[in-house]
Design an enzyme around this catalytic site. Structure first.
Site, short mmCIF file in Angstrom:
data_model
loop_
_atom_site.label_atom_id
_atom_site.label_comp_id
_atom_site.label_asym_id
_atom_site.label_seq_id
_atom_site.Cartn_x
_atom_site.Cartn_y
_atom_site.Cartn_z
N GLU A 39 77.41 65.41 102.47
CA GLU A 39 77.78 64.68 104.07
C GLU A 39 78.39 65.75 104.44
OE1 GLU A 39 77.44 62.07 105.74
OE2 GLU A 39 76.51 60.83 104.13
N TYR A 122 85.72 60.28 106.96
CA TYR A 122 84.27 59.59 107.19
C TYR A 122 83.30 60.40 106.08
CZ TYR A 122 79.62 60.02 107.76
OH TYR A 122 78.61 59.92 107.28
N ASP A 140 81.07 57.69 111.45
CA ASP A 140 81.53 58.38 111.92
C ASP A 140 80.70 58.69 113.60
OD1 ASP A 140 78.66 57.69 111.96
OD2 ASP A 140 77.87 59.37 111.06
#
Length: 355
Positions: A39, A122, A140
């Site tokens: 991520e 996020y 996001d």
């Protein structure tokens, strides 16, 4: 804005995901470290570009302990080319915090994850839902685009208030038994079907029957995003300085753009050949032979570099410069902004060795 449309998403979205989800190396492991690294790498970087970096990273730094212990040079080399190098430094800081504060344990709640350096709402939501099964959304740009089209939201999705509202709405509709799949399904739908910068593929979208943008023909209008400020353009003159089979590098300052990375020496402005030798005195160098002129351009988020480069043989002391050979050059992290010059430097060193 039809907020109630979001409550109809889960069933169709998860069915679509079961048939269409992307096969990615960090999926299916349930390992929070894999989720976190992927991520962070995916922030402002395309999936296709991230995959080889992720695989190489995991070979060298397979867990929190190895990341916490890695030295700066190795860390930067593994990240070289991904950009936004503070992300890598924050990952290592987070690993050190886990080793020191959590005794090597990975934080399991969104609230704990948010305390880690470089982890925002996020990323915390993604790790908490995918790795630990917590029913928290991961909002996001992809998710905001899908949600704004489904609901017909005409507010600016870059506005923090709009983002918070969608965060709260998605918290109410995320299925508690499959939160990670729900979040990943929204990510994939935004990347594969509900596309940015043009018309989405509504014929393949499981949410089309209750999507306001689809109903009203507003796919090209939504989401609303404020216009970005124009990038600042900076002209640079870059020097590939060869001396006795080695080439000059210098280290950037520890703060600011590309902090702490290695670069080829350069000066502001675009110097034509008649004046290109002027800065050599600053480095206590003299030109022996001018070999090649190069040009390159690199775009950052807020600034654009227009670069004129010169490859030349020099003699002299070379103040505040580090002289590197072929093997050393391959071990140092030189940012992709200088990729054209790095390629030329390698060629010049290789040819010098062969002569």
């Amino acid at each position: 804005m039809k907020e109630e449309n979001l409550s109809m998403m889960a069933g169709p979205l998860l069915s679509w995901y079961a048939e269409n989800k992307r096969t990615l190396p960090w999926r299916g492991t349930g390992d929070p470290y894999c989720v976190l690294v992927s991520e962070i790498m995916l922030q402002q970087t395309r999936v296709a570009a991230v995959i080889p970096y992720y695989l190489r990273w995991m070979e060298v730094l397979p867990d929190v302990e190895s990341l916490a212990a890695v030295d700066e040079e190795r860390l930067m080399k593994l990240w070289q080319g991904l950009g936004y190098y503070s992300r890598a430094r924050n990952l290592r800081r987070a690993a050190k915090m886990m080793m020191e504060t959590y005794a090597g344990r990975f934080p399991e709640t969104r609230e704990e994850l948010l305390r880690l350096p470089g982890v925002g709402e996020y990323t915390a939501g993604a790790v908490a839902s995918i790795a630990f099964g917590q029913a928290v959304p991961a909002v996001d740009g992809n998710v905001l685009r899908v949600a704004s089209r489904v609901t017909g939201e005409d507010g600016d999705i870059l506005d923090p208030g709009v983002r918070r509202r969608f965060q709260q709405l998605l918290e109410q509709v995320i299925p508690p038994d499959r939160p990670g799949e729900f979040n990943q399904a929204l990510m994939d739908l935004g990347a594969m079907v509900c596309l940015p910068n043009g018309m989405p593929d509504c014929g393949q979208c499981p949410l089309a029957p209750f999507c306001e943008a689809n109903r009203l023909g507003l796919q090209g209008v939504l989401p609303v995003r404020r216009k970005k400020a124009a990038r600042r353009v900076e002209d640079l003159t870059v020097y590939l300085l060869l001396r006795e089979g080695r080439i000059a590098l210098r280290r950037r300052e520890d703060t600011g753009l590309l902090a702490g990375l290695w670069e080829f020496p350069h000066v502001p402005g675009s110097l034509e050949e008649a004046r290109a030798g002027d800065p050599l005195d600053t480095w206590a160098l003299k030109a022996v032979s001018w070999q090649k002129k190069l040009t390159a351009r690199h775009i950052f988020t807020h600034v654009e570099w227009h670069m004129t480069g010169y490859l030349l043989e020099v003699s002299g002391e070379g103040c505040n410069l580090t002289w590197t050979g072929q093997e050393e050059l391959d071990l140092l992290a030189v940012p992709s902004a200088f990729s054209k010059f790095l390629e030329e430097a390698r060629r010049a060193l290789r040819e010098g060795t062969e002569r």
